[in-house]
Write a protein that holds these residues in place. Sequence first.
Motif, short mmCIF file in Angstrom:
data_model
loop_
_atom_site.label_atom_id
_atom_site.label_comp_id
_atom_site.label_asym_id
_atom_site.label_seq_id
_atom_site.Cartn_x
_atom_site.Cartn_y
_atom_site.Cartn_z
N VAL A 156 41.55 25.01 36.49
CA VAL A 156 40.48 25.04 37.49
C VAL A 156 39.71 26.35 37.38
O VAL A 156 38.47 26.37 37.43
CB VAL A 156 41.06 24.87 38.91
CG1 VAL A 156 39.99 25.12 39.96
CG2 VAL A 156 41.65 23.48 39.07
N GLU A 160 39.31 28.26 34.75
CA GLU A 160 38.47 28.26 33.56
C GLU A 160 37.24 27.38 33.75
O GLU A 160 36.13 27.72 33.30
CB GLU A 160 39.29 27.77 32.37
CG GLU A 160 40.40 28.73 31.96
CD GLU A 160 41.30 28.16 30.87
OE1 GLU A 160 41.00 27.03 30.41
OE2 GLU A 160 42.29 28.82 30.51
N ALA A 161 37.41 26.24 34.43
CA ALA A 161 36.28 25.34 34.65
C ALA A 161 35.27 25.94 35.63
O ALA A 161 34.06 25.68 35.51
CB ALA A 161 36.79 24.00 35.17
N LEU A 162 35.74 26.73 36.57
CA LEU A 162 34.84 27.34 37.56
C LEU A 162 34.05 28.51 36.97
O LEU A 162 32.90 28.75 37.36
CB LEU A 162 35.63 27.82 38.77
CG LEU A 162 36.14 26.75 39.73
CD1 LEU A 162 37.11 27.36 40.75
CD2 LEU A 162 34.97 26.08 40.47
N ALA A 218 30.28 28.32 36.15
CA ALA A 218 29.70 27.12 36.77
C ALA A 218 28.73 27.51 37.88
O ALA A 218 28.85 28.58 38.48
CB ALA A 218 30.80 26.22 37.34
N ALA A 245 29.45 20.81 41.17
CA ALA A 245 30.09 21.54 40.08
C ALA A 245 31.50 21.97 40.48
O ALA A 245 32.44 21.92 39.67
CB ALA A 245 29.25 22.76 39.71
N THR A 285 33.85 18.95 40.39
CA THR A 285 34.17 18.60 39.00
C THR A 285 35.22 19.55 38.43
O THR A 285 36.19 19.13 37.78
CB THR A 285 32.90 18.64 38.13
OG1 THR A 285 31.96 17.68 38.63
CG2 THR A 285 33.23 18.33 36.68
N ALA A 286 35.05 20.84 38.70
CA ALA A 286 35.99 21.84 38.20
C ALA A 286 37.37 21.68 38.82
O ALA A 286 38.39 21.95 38.17
CB ALA A 286 35.45 23.24 38.47
N CYS A 287 37.43 21.25 40.07
CA CYS A 287 38.71 21.14 40.80
C CYS A 287 39.37 19.78 40.63
O CYS A 287 40.44 19.54 41.20
CB CYS A 287 38.49 21.42 42.28
SG CYS A 287 38.02 23.13 42.65
N THR A 326 38.94 21.93 46.10
CA THR A 326 37.49 21.82 46.23
C THR A 326 37.01 22.43 47.54
O THR A 326 36.03 23.20 47.58
CB THR A 326 37.06 20.34 46.17
OG1 THR A 326 37.51 19.76 44.94
CG2 THR A 326 35.55 20.20 46.28
#
Length: 286
Positions: free
Chosen positions: A227, A229-231, A234, A240, A243-245, A274
């Motif tokens: 999570v 890394e995806a955030l 972003a 967004a 999606t990351a969470c 989220t």
Amino acid sequence: MIPVPFDYLRPATLAEAVAALGSAEEGKLLAGGQSLLPVLRLRLAAPTLLVDLGAVPGLRGVQLSGADLVIGAMTTHAEVAASDLVREHAPLLAAAAATVGDRQVRHRGTLGGSLAHADPAADLPAVAAALDAVCVVAGPSGRRSIPAADFAVDLFTTALAPDEVLVEVRLPSTAGWAVHYEKFHRTAQSWAIVGVAAAVRRDNGGIGAARVALTNVGPVPHRARGVEEALAGAPATAEAIATACAGAAEGTDPVDDLTASARYRRELARVLSTRAVCRALGVRAD
């Protein structure tokens, strides 16, 4: 119920406490007592010696040491929540400490006691992991440092040796980070069914970096690296963030119990992650 018989010692120094633990057949430390005393009454623990840390100097208080915030292990949850230094340099810890139990528990329970008890449903171990805290422990050979992410090794089990004492927690400053601690529980005083600690650093209107850790989705706190890394990088939008969470439950190992199923906990991990990030950033979630 009545606990099994045990000896009681109230040492005046840290060295005496360490020596007492080393000489005991089965020694237990007493800090705030909010977790230990119920366990003793239910006879889930049967120590031969109870070592009370209440008279040991130097284990309580909050101070800055260089770039680190240093909190004594015997500092109560209420003191952590009320500290101006903690609010400035570790606002996520201050926010989470204010949610622990009820007023009575917060004025007796301690930060070190919570970390050392290693209850998977406790709020503060996950917060310490999210903030890259370091636990400083003292034993017969001196002091050593253990990253908070490695401190809990299993259910109610830590990296502490039987003759070691947690003396302080060191946290790198997260002053200026946006933070939120979100937890889902049945009543105001009950343990979290799932909790999420989120700290986010803004960057040019978006998310520069994030730290996310979960409570009660396994035997130890779970740092949601995927999570994070995806955030990173972003945009700070609800879509967004959601999606990351989406993968917040990846790598977790929740259990089925009387409060929730493992499947429900995984879903809560996604929803609460989220929500925690959105609320930290002041973004309205869909």
